[in-house]
Design a protein around this motif. Structure first.
Motif, PDB file in Angstrom:
ATOM      1  N   ARG A 219       5.733 -31.561   2.833  1.00  0.00           N
ATOM      2  CA  ARG A 219       5.677 -30.201   3.883  1.00  0.00           C
ATOM      3  C   ARG A 219       4.846 -31.409   5.142  1.00  0.00           C
TER       4      ARG A 219
ATOM      5  N   GLN B 154      21.696 -28.151   0.280  1.00  0.00           N
ATOM      6  CA  GLN B 154      20.900 -28.089   0.286  1.00  0.00           C
ATOM      7  C   GLN B 154      20.607 -27.195  -0.130  1.00  0.00           C
TER       8      GLN B 154
ATOM      9  N   THR C 212      16.374 -24.905  -0.687  1.00  0.00           N
ATOM     10  CA  THR C 212      15.052 -24.760  -0.619  1.00  0.00           C
ATOM     11  C   THR C 212      14.315 -23.521  -1.698  1.00  0.00           C
TER      12      THR C 212
ATOM     13  N   ASP D  14       9.773 -18.870   0.878  1.00  0.00           N
ATOM     14  CA  ASP D  14       8.482 -18.390   1.034  1.00  0.00           C
ATOM     15  C   ASP D  14       8.159 -17.832   2.772  1.00  0.00           C
TER      16      ASP D  14
ATOM     17  N   TYR E 105       8.556 -17.816   5.441  1.00  0.00           N
ATOM     18  CA  TYR E 105       9.236 -18.479   6.322  1.00  0.00           C
ATOM     19  C   TYR E 105      10.804 -18.332   5.755  1.00  0.00           C
ATOM     20  N   ASP E 106      10.916 -18.414   4.736  1.00  0.00           N
ATOM     21  CA  ASP E 106      12.682 -18.764   4.194  1.00  0.00           C
ATOM     22  C   ASP E 106      12.778 -18.396   3.015  1.00  0.00           C
TER      23      ASP E 106
ATOM     24  N   HIS F 180      12.778 -28.219   2.211  1.00  0.00           N
ATOM     25  CA  HIS F 180      12.528 -26.957   3.328  1.00  0.00           C
ATOM     26  C   HIS F 180      14.136 -27.524   3.452  1.00  0.00           C
TER      27      HIS F 180
ATOM     28  N   ASP G 271      16.766 -30.473  11.334  1.00  0.00           N
ATOM     29  CA  ASP G 271      15.988 -29.515  10.443  1.00  0.00           C
ATOM     30  C   ASP G 271      16.207 -27.896  10.892  1.00  0.00           C
TER      31      ASP G 271
ATOM     32  N   TYR H  12      14.622 -25.567   9.392  1.00  0.00           N
ATOM     33  CA  TYR H  12      13.301 -25.167   8.615  1.00  0.00           C
ATOM     34  C   TYR H  12      11.764 -25.024  10.200  1.00  0.00           C
TER      35      TYR H  12
END
Length: 367
Positions: A9, A181, A183, A186, A188-189, A248, A265, A267
């Motif tokens: 990350r 994809q 992910t 968390d 944020y996601d 991510h 990106d 994220y």
């Protein structure tokens, strides 16, 4: 979060930040066959592994056409749509496996699809029961995604069973080169499982995305939505060859018109900019890139590291033929790519390319 996950990350953030500061930062019809109809589609009957001594037909590849930097080929494979690529068509592969002398894929995670129903995998040839183009694997290696003989997007188990029709391509539109994809959830996601792919609508190339489940409606991927208002607009057409990377949901892709590789990106709410000159990009879990670039009239395989220096290395400096369609293993240690007479691998840190299969097709790493 594990130390490796934190490192990945941090590396991803550093990569995007460094690129952003510097710039204010698995072909349309990536069909290893020459014709979708040349490889006879199978039925929905159970699939099986063919004898380990068998391999898919090793028809000559269209990869003999060099990839130009300014106008990279949409695919070194023979395209289903002439507008999608400047490369010349290759002979159509046989729908029946033929005996081949070399198949060193056992235990490597490397797979090879060539537009027939047969996929080279783990030292064997697996019959998927239907035409398989542009085979791509979910990060855990438990699910395949591919374009079938009708040009539609499907997923399946690794043996070709439990096929799911994700979406049907509209008439006159060619889909190619899907990528997963996936992910992690968390703060944020919430976590996503999508498929990105290229759509060639009568020569106009765009990137589309769709949830990896039946019944979804593909939509054009957003590019540059969250960037600074003064940022240079990203090209919305001419995009192809998406390859997702990391936990991510970042992805790399190429643009046929300007000959650049881009990073997307969402994220970090920074949806991309040009990274380097080249075509046919792929990335490992940590964001290191491999791609194709023309050198002295031949297509070479390059690597670009995801660190502060972003060093670039020619992995095939002595190439006297065209090497194309690279893919890098998840751990970043091995790069596989297509030659005119089969599939080769080379250490990501550099070394002598080694031929591992006589099958001419699209390489991919499963898990």
């Amino acid at each position: 979060m594990s130390a490796r996950a934190r490192l990945r990350r941090s590396a991803a953030v550093a990569f995007v930040s460094a690129i952003t500061a510097g710039s204010a930062l698995l072909l349309t019809a990536c069909d290893p066959s020459a014709d979708a109809n040349a490889a006879k589609s199978g039925t929905a009957t159970p699939t099986h592994a063919v004898s380990p001594s068998a391999a898919v037909s090793t028809s000559p590849s269209a990869a003999a056409t060099p990839t130009a930097d300014a106008t990279p080929s949409a695919s070194a494979s023979a395209p289903a749509s002439p507008a999608a690529s400047e490369s010349a068509p290759a002979a159509a592969p046989s729908a029946t496996p033929t005996k081949a002398a070399l198949n060193l894929t056992k235990g490597t995670g490397l797979t090879i699809s060539n537009g027939t129903r047969y996929v080279v995998m783990d030292g064997k040839v697996v019959d998927f029961g239907t035409v398989v183009r542009d085979l791509a694997w979910s990060p855990d290696g438990k699910h395949a995604a591919f374009i079938d003989g009708a040009g539609n997007l499907q997923t399946s188990n690794p043996d070709g069973s439990h096929k799911v029709l994700i979406a049907k391509a509209p008439s006159g539109v060619t889909w190619s080169h899907p990528t997963w994809q996936v992910t992690v959830a968390d703060v944020y996601d919430k976590g996503r499982t999508n498929l990105f792919f290229t759509a060639d609508d009568h020569g106009t190339l765009r990137l589309l995305g769709v949830p990896a489940q039946a019944g979804g409606t593909p939509a054009v991927l957003s590019l540059n939505t969250f960037s600074d208002e003064h940022a240079k607009p990203l090209p919305q057409t001419g995009n192809l060859w998406p390859s997702s990377t990391g936990a991510h949901g970042a992805a790399v892709y190429a643009n046929r018109n300007d000959g650049q590789v881009y990073l997307r990106d969402d994220y970090l709410r920074q949806q991309g900019t040009a990274v380097t000159k080249g075509s046919q990009p792929a990335a490992d879990d940590a964001g290191d890139l491999v791609f194709v670039r023309s050198v002295d009239g031949h297509s070479h395989i390059f690597e670009r590291t995801n660190d502060a220096g972003h060093q670039e290395r020619d992995l095939t400096p002595h190439a006297s033929v065209n090497y194309t369609e690279p893919v890098i293993s998840h751990d970043g240690k091995t790069v596989a790519f297509r030659g005119p007479d089969g599939i080769y691998t080379v250490p990501a840190k550099g070394g002598t390319p080694k031929k591992v299969s006589d099958t001419v097709g699209l390489p991919a790493f499963r898990g």
